[in-house]
Design a protein around this motif. Sequence first.
Motif, PDB file in Angstrom:
ATOM      1  N   ALA A 181       0.723  -1.539  -0.140  1.00 18.35           N
ATOM      2  CA  ALA A 181      -0.093  -0.199  -0.067  1.00 18.35           C
ATOM      3  C   ALA A 181       0.939   1.063   0.163  1.00 18.35           C
ATOM      4  O   ALA A 181       1.019   1.978   1.420  1.00 18.35           O
ATOM      5  CB  ALA A 181      -0.896   0.155   1.212  1.00 18.35           C
ATOM      6  N   ALA A 182       1.245   1.565  -1.216  1.00 22.77           N
ATOM      7  CA  ALA A 182       2.442   2.747  -1.810  1.00 22.77           C
ATOM      8  C   ALA A 182       1.622   4.375  -1.386  1.00 22.77           C
ATOM      9  O   ALA A 182       2.736   4.657  -0.137  1.00 22.77           O
ATOM     10  CB  ALA A 182       3.267   2.000  -2.569  1.00 22.77           C
ATOM     11  N   GLY A 183       0.631   4.121  -1.540  1.00 25.11           N
ATOM     12  CA  GLY A 183       0.520   5.384  -1.145  1.00 25.11           C
ATOM     13  C   GLY A 183      -1.019   5.843  -0.811  1.00 25.11           C
ATOM     14  O   GLY A 183      -1.608   6.510  -1.083  1.00 25.11           O
ATOM     15  N   GLY A 184      -1.052   5.228   0.260  1.00 25.11           N
ATOM     16  CA  GLY A 184      -1.839   5.265   1.185  1.00 25.11           C
ATOM     17  C   GLY A 184      -2.805   3.878   1.007  1.00 25.11           C
ATOM     18  O   GLY A 184      -3.006   3.038  -0.261  1.00 25.11           O
ATOM     19  N   PHE A 185      -4.104   3.985   1.797  1.00 23.58           N
ATOM     20  CA  PHE A 185      -5.340   2.775   1.759  1.00 23.58           C
ATOM     21  C   PHE A 185      -5.456   2.192   0.377  1.00 23.58           C
ATOM     22  O   PHE A 185      -4.902   1.308  -0.608  1.00 23.58           O
ATOM     23  CB  PHE A 185      -6.002   2.474   2.830  1.00 23.58           C
ATOM     24  CG  PHE A 185      -6.759   1.254   2.694  1.00 23.58           C
ATOM     25  CD1 PHE A 185      -6.435   0.128   3.596  1.00 23.58           C
ATOM     26  CD2 PHE A 185      -7.514   1.414   2.319  1.00 23.58           C
ATOM     27  CE1 PHE A 185      -7.152  -1.299   2.982  1.00 23.58           C
ATOM     28  CE2 PHE A 185      -9.462  -0.149   2.119  1.00 23.58           C
ATOM     29  CZ  PHE A 185      -8.120  -1.469   2.935  1.00 23.58           C
ATOM     30  N   ASN A 313      -2.201 -26.451 -12.171  1.00 20.22           N
ATOM     31  CA  ASN A 313      -0.782 -26.341 -10.821  1.00 20.22           C
ATOM     32  C   ASN A 313      -0.626 -25.366 -10.933  1.00 20.22           C
ATOM     33  O   ASN A 313       0.796 -25.384 -10.045  1.00 20.22           O
ATOM     34  CB  ASN A 313       0.172 -27.510 -11.109  1.00 20.22           C
ATOM     35  CG  ASN A 313       0.178 -27.141 -12.450  1.00 20.22           C
ATOM     36  OD1 ASN A 313       0.519 -26.433 -13.160  1.00 20.22           O
ATOM     37  ND2 ASN A 313       2.278 -26.924 -12.267  1.00 20.22           N
ATOM     38  N   MET A 314      -1.456 -23.910 -10.748  1.00 17.57           N
ATOM     39  CA  MET A 314      -1.021 -22.882 -10.306  1.00 17.57           C
ATOM     40  C   MET A 314      -1.953 -21.300 -10.684  1.00 17.57           C
ATOM     41  O   MET A 314      -2.922 -21.528 -11.411  1.00 17.57           O
ATOM     42  CB  MET A 314       0.223 -22.458 -11.247  1.00 17.57           C
ATOM     43  CG  MET A 314       0.044 -21.336 -12.126  1.00 17.57           C
ATOM     44  SD  MET A 314       0.691 -19.982 -13.297  1.00 17.57           S
ATOM     45  CE  MET A 314       0.887 -18.714 -12.430  1.00 17.57           C
ATOM     46  N   VAL A 315      -1.922 -20.628  -9.503  1.00 16.99           N
ATOM     47  CA  VAL A 315      -2.473 -19.639  -9.003  1.00 16.99           C
ATOM     48  C   VAL A 315      -1.938 -18.185  -8.946  1.00 16.99           C
ATOM     49  O   VAL A 315      -0.913 -18.335  -8.024  1.00 16.99           O
ATOM     50  CB  VAL A 315      -3.503 -19.869  -8.047  1.00 16.99           C
ATOM     51  CG1 VAL A 315      -4.317 -19.156  -7.892  1.00 16.99           C
ATOM     52  CG2 VAL A 315      -4.920 -21.024  -8.064  1.00 16.99           C
ATOM     53  N   SER A 316      -2.060 -17.521 -10.207  1.00 16.53           N
ATOM     54  CA  SER A 316      -1.504 -16.397 -10.127  1.00 16.53           C
ATOM     55  C   SER A 316      -2.101 -14.672  -9.982  1.00 16.53           C
ATOM     56  O   SER A 316      -2.559 -14.590 -10.897  1.00 16.53           O
ATOM     57  CB  SER A 316       0.671 -15.702 -10.504  1.00 16.53           C
ATOM     58  OG  SER A 316       0.372 -14.375 -10.017  1.00 16.53           O
ATOM     59  N   TYR A 317      -2.609 -15.020  -7.704  1.00 17.01           N
ATOM     60  CA  TYR A 317      -4.224 -13.940  -8.315  1.00 17.01           C
ATOM     61  C   TYR A 317      -3.654 -12.764  -7.861  1.00 17.01           C
ATOM     62  O   TYR A 317      -3.174 -11.831  -7.295  1.00 17.01           O
ATOM     63  CB  TYR A 317      -4.810 -14.086  -7.547  1.00 17.01           C
ATOM     64  CG  TYR A 317      -5.835 -13.472  -6.849  1.00 17.01           C
ATOM     65  CD1 TYR A 317      -6.965 -12.947  -8.303  1.00 17.01           C
ATOM     66  CD2 TYR A 317      -6.742 -13.130  -5.881  1.00 17.01           C
ATOM     67  CE1 TYR A 317      -8.184 -11.939  -7.579  1.00 17.01           C
ATOM     68  CE2 TYR A 317      -7.433 -12.106  -5.385  1.00 17.01           C
ATOM     69  CZ  TYR A 317      -8.175 -11.485  -6.588  1.00 17.01           C
ATOM     70  OH  TYR A 317      -9.849 -10.509  -6.581  1.00 17.01           O
ATOM     71  N   PHE A 318      -3.906 -11.156  -8.830  1.00 12.64           N
ATOM     72  CA  PHE A 318      -2.920  -9.834  -8.753  1.00 12.64           C
ATOM     73  C   PHE A 318      -4.149  -9.010  -8.387  1.00 12.64           C
ATOM     74  O   PHE A 318      -4.871  -8.410  -9.456  1.00 12.64           O
ATOM     75  CB  PHE A 318      -2.650  -9.716  -9.786  1.00 12.64           C
ATOM     76  CG  PHE A 318      -1.042  -8.408  -9.674  1.00 12.64           C
ATOM     77  CD1 PHE A 318      -0.088  -8.442  -9.277  1.00 12.64           C
ATOM     78  CD2 PHE A 318      -2.419  -6.838  -9.222  1.00 12.64           C
ATOM     79  CE1 PHE A 318       0.430  -7.309  -8.617  1.00 12.64           C
ATOM     80  CE2 PHE A 318      -1.393  -5.878  -9.392  1.00 12.64           C
ATOM     81  CZ  PHE A 318       0.183  -5.646  -8.863  1.00 12.64           C
ATOM     82  N   ARG A 319      -4.243  -9.023  -6.941  1.00  8.67           N
ATOM     83  CA  ARG A 319      -5.324  -7.716  -6.419  1.00  8.67           C
ATOM     84  C   ARG A 319      -5.121  -6.503  -5.903  1.00  8.67           C
ATOM     85  O   ARG A 319      -3.790  -6.390  -5.337  1.00  8.67           O
ATOM     86  CB  ARG A 319      -6.400  -8.031  -5.386  1.00  8.67           C
ATOM     87  CG  ARG A 319      -7.674  -7.656  -5.691  1.00  8.67           C
ATOM     88  CD  ARG A 319      -8.261  -7.593  -4.055  1.00  8.67           C
ATOM     89  NE  ARG A 319      -7.433  -6.436  -3.854  1.00  8.67           N
ATOM     90  CZ  ARG A 319      -7.508  -6.224  -1.871  1.00  8.67           C
ATOM     91  NH1 ARG A 319      -8.291  -6.734  -1.716  1.00  8.67           N
ATOM     92  NH2 ARG A 319      -7.021  -5.077  -2.079  1.00  8.67           N
ATOM     93  N   GLY A 320      -5.516  -5.386  -7.504  1.00  7.23           N
ATOM     94  CA  GLY A 320      -4.763  -4.528  -7.821  1.00  7.23           C
ATOM     95  C   GLY A 320      -5.479  -2.768  -6.797  1.00  7.23           C
ATOM     96  O   GLY A 320      -5.244  -1.749  -7.607  1.00  7.23           O
ATOM     97  N   LYS A 321      -7.036  -3.262  -6.197  1.00  7.56           N
ATOM     98  CA  LYS A 321      -7.632  -1.984  -6.061  1.00  7.56           C
ATOM     99  C   LYS A 321      -8.148  -2.999  -4.369  1.00  7.56           C
ATOM    100  O   LYS A 321      -9.075  -3.775  -4.645  1.00  7.56           O
ATOM    101  CB  LYS A 321      -9.028  -2.379  -6.425  1.00  7.56           C
ATOM    102  CG  LYS A 321     -10.003  -1.835  -6.300  1.00  7.56           C
ATOM    103  CD  LYS A 321     -11.201  -1.302  -7.240  1.00  7.56           C
ATOM    104  CE  LYS A 321     -12.259  -0.499  -7.148  1.00  7.56           C
ATOM    105  NZ  LYS A 321     -13.304  -0.711  -7.648  1.00  7.56           N
ATOM    106  N   PRO A 322      -8.493  -1.991  -3.536  1.00  8.37           N
ATOM    107  CA  PRO A 322      -7.427  -0.092  -3.689  1.00  8.37           C
ATOM    108  C   PRO A 322      -6.118  -0.258  -3.259  1.00  8.37           C
ATOM    109  O   PRO A 322      -5.932   0.915  -3.840  1.00  8.37           O
ATOM    110  CB  PRO A 322      -8.061   0.086  -2.135  1.00  8.37           C
ATOM    111  CG  PRO A 322      -8.080  -0.960  -1.334  1.00  8.37           C
ATOM    112  CD  PRO A 322      -8.608  -2.344  -2.440  1.00  8.37           C
ATOM    113  N   HIS A 323      -5.307  -1.336  -3.032  1.00  9.25           N
ATOM    114  CA  HIS A 323      -3.855  -1.373  -3.119  1.00  9.25           C
ATOM    115  C   HIS A 323      -3.497  -3.009  -3.571  1.00  9.25           C
ATOM    116  O   HIS A 323      -3.649  -4.071  -4.016  1.00  9.25           O
ATOM    117  CB  HIS A 323      -3.305  -0.287  -1.720  1.00  9.25           C
ATOM    118  CG  HIS A 323      -3.967  -1.696  -1.083  1.00  9.25           C
ATOM    119  ND1 HIS A 323      -4.376  -1.143   0.201  1.00  9.25           N
ATOM    120  CD2 HIS A 323      -3.399  -2.113  -0.426  1.00  9.25           C
ATOM    121  CE1 HIS A 323      -4.283  -1.846   1.490  1.00  9.25           C
ATOM    122  NE2 HIS A 323      -4.193  -2.544   0.948  1.00  9.25           N
ATOM    123  N   VAL A 324      -2.406  -3.224  -3.880  1.00  9.41           N
ATOM    124  CA  VAL A 324      -1.229  -4.078  -4.086  1.00  9.41           C
ATOM    125  C   VAL A 324      -1.752  -5.300  -3.773  1.00  9.41           C
ATOM    126  O   VAL A 324      -1.392  -5.421  -2.111  1.00  9.41           O
ATOM    127  CB  VAL A 324      -0.214  -4.072  -4.516  1.00  9.41           C
ATOM    128  CG1 VAL A 324       0.430  -5.480  -5.380  1.00  9.41           C
ATOM    129  CG2 VAL A 324      -0.173  -3.673  -6.543  1.00  9.41           C
TER     130      VAL A 324
END
Length: 337
Positions: A181-185, A313-324
């Motif tokens: 959370a680089a720039g706040g929540f 055999n893999m999961v890469s889940y990237f949730r960039g909201k509200p931060h990463v």
Amino acid sequence: MNIDPDSNRRPQIVTRRSFIQTAGLAVGAIGAGGIIPCSAANLAKAKPTSDTLVKTLYDSLNEEQRNKICFAYNNKLRLEVDNNWHITKTMVKDFTKDQQAMIKDIFMGLHSEEYADKVYNQVVSDSGRDGFDGGSSIAIFGEPGSGQFEFVLTGRHCTRRCDGDSMKGAAFGGPIFYGHAAGGFREGPKHEGNAYWYQAMKANEVYQMLDGKQREVALLNKSRGENGLKTVALTGKKEGLAGIRASDLTHDQKNHLRKVLGDILAPFRKVDAEEAMKHVEAGGIDNLHLSFYKGENIGDDNVWDVWQIEGPNMVSYFRGKPHVHAWLHIRQPENRK
């Protein structure tokens, strides 16, 4: 296990100690001629790894410390993962200064030279005034040196593992989590200063390569959401997963997807990254599915903040909201001997 709510606190920078790296510099090998000074090559060979440091740390623990952080290897807590939690109530700051230095060096050694400092600073920042030492907790499962052990460090936006390859077929020793959370929540659409946003930018380059029909398949509304270990449960499925199947991509698109996988693995030490990529390739690049989520977009800019890559055999889940928040679980395919 204690799950803490996400928070937005100011960072406290902690200086890295070099206790373990400098240990033994003046000691050589004893031979017939007496003490032989260590050469640079010998020192390089003798430099401890994160895996060997776990054994050194374990041997340094007193009985009270072991009662607090040591568990049987098959304890179910070992493979838990979450976005903000403490695996035990014993923080890094509760150990001696030398033990604190070892714990930090274990953590740093799990990452590539390019990213180790960036990742450490992310943990410091996200831990607020508690810093790395006050915001991180550890546990050790099994007995290091026995061939079956695992060290786990947790905190806000961090679950890291070190197991000396005890858990065969599991990259990183099991599912891991990283975030920032680089720039706040609530971060803006450009996620300024975020240590991991570069991964999303690379993934979005694949989206830009898709034609209209491919985008219809890849662009969905809502993602899977987060639910602890269930977030990265592996299905074993080669077809029918969310998004576009890699077998339906062109050669160039597929190669770029491979580059995204490399970007995802770049923060981690070479041995772990190579093992993870080996397992992904064994599961079949064609069996991977790539998806983006328009219902969770920040700034309505068509740069998708939430996306995932999933295969049998893999999961890469990237949730960039509200931060990463980023979840990663990679294993050897079940049908591989």
